[in-house]
Design a protein around this motif. Structure first.
Motif, PDB file in Angstrom:
ATOM      1  N   GLU A  14     126.440  28.916  62.401  1.00  0.00           N
ATOM      2  CA  GLU A  14     126.912  27.704  63.085  1.00  0.00           C
ATOM      3  C   GLU A  14     127.655  26.782  62.120  1.00  0.00           C
ATOM      4  N   LEU A  17     131.166  28.218  61.578  1.00  0.00           N
ATOM      5  CA  LEU A  17     132.121  27.992  62.671  1.00  0.00           C
ATOM      6  C   LEU A  17     132.850  26.656  62.546  1.00  0.00           C
ATOM      7  N   GLY A  20     136.444  26.785  61.810  1.00  0.00           N
ATOM      8  CA  GLY A  20     137.324  27.379  62.806  1.00  0.00           C
ATOM      9  C   GLY A  20     138.484  26.467  63.170  1.00  0.00           C
ATOM     10  N   ASN A  26     135.419  28.025  69.043  1.00  0.00           N
ATOM     11  CA  ASN A  26     135.250  28.448  67.656  1.00  0.00           C
ATOM     12  C   ASN A  26     133.946  29.209  67.512  1.00  0.00           C
ATOM     13  N   PHE A  27     134.030  30.256  66.722  1.00  0.00           N
ATOM     14  CA  PHE A  27     132.867  31.087  66.445  1.00  0.00           C
ATOM     15  C   PHE A  27     132.680  31.192  64.942  1.00  0.00           C
ATOM     16  N   GLY A  28     131.428  31.344  64.549  1.00  0.00           N
ATOM     17  CA  GLY A  28     131.093  31.646  63.167  1.00  0.00           C
ATOM     18  C   GLY A  28     130.251  32.906  63.158  1.00  0.00           C
ATOM     19  N   TYR A  42     135.088  33.086  60.277  1.00  0.00           N
ATOM     20  CA  TYR A  42     135.297  32.111  61.352  1.00  0.00           C
ATOM     21  C   TYR A  42     136.654  32.371  61.978  1.00  0.00           C
ATOM     22  N   ALA A  79     136.050  35.584  64.382  1.00  0.00           N
ATOM     23  CA  ALA A  79     135.030  35.414  63.344  1.00  0.00           C
ATOM     24  C   ALA A  79     134.422  36.750  62.922  1.00  0.00           C
ATOM     25  N   GLY A 101     128.961  30.564  68.882  1.00  0.00           N
ATOM     26  CA  GLY A 101     130.215  30.054  69.413  1.00  0.00           C
ATOM     27  C   GLY A 101     130.029  28.692  70.053  1.00  0.00           C
TER      28      GLY A 101
END
Length: 161
Positions: A14, A17, A20, A26-28, A42, A79, A101
């Motif tokens: 998290e 992200l 991002g 956005n995702f990590g 990311y 990511a 995400g």
């Protein structure tokens, strides 16, 4: 109280992200093996290209493309893809990928988040054993990658997630 190991890694994903650059979601992602972080990733444009937050446009959003479809039109590298690109395959075999995400506008967790079909193929080929996806601050889904092999949605043309 001490954070359990799964939420510890999800918390790290998290944080990842937050780098991002998507104006939509956005995702990590982090890849962990034997309690060691192998790689992080990311969402962002390929090196040297302008990010969506810099140009203020998401092509998929402009074209009203539904979630989970037509990712070949996305400017960004996902990511999961970035985490896989930055790791050696021998380190990823049998590993776990943690994925978080968030909606870029609201900051809410992405509901029913999952890897897209392109990322699923990369995760399978990387040798990753399991994907753990955050649903909320204290709930997550554990996916056995072998299920993606056995239940190949690409045969049936299933779109989205």
């Amino acid at each position: 109280m001490r954070t359990d190991k799964i939420n510890y890694y999800l918390d790290i994903a998290e944080t990842v992200l937050e780098r991002g650059t998507c104006i939509r979601r956005n995702f990590g992602a982090i890849i962990v093996k034997n309690d060691q972080i192998i790689s992080t990733g990311y969402v962002g444009a390929p090196r040297g290209r302008k990010n969506c937050i810099d140009i203020g446009v998401c092509v998929r959003e402009t074209l009203n493309i539904p979630r989970g479809e037509r990712y070949e039109l996305c400017r960004s590298v996902h990511a999961e893809q970035n985490a896989i690109i930055h790791a050696a395959r021998e380190d990823m075999i049998g590993s776990v990928l943690y994925l978080v995400g968030k909606d870029a506008k609201t900051g809410e967790y992405v509901e029913n988040a999952s890897a897209c079909s392109m990322c699923k193929r990369m995760i399978i080929n990387a040798g990753i054993r399991e994907v753990i996806i955050r649903n909320s601050k204290d709930r997550y889904t554990v996916v056995e990658v072998s299920d993606w092999v056995d239940n190949d949605e690409s045969i049936n043309g299933v779109m989205g997630y």
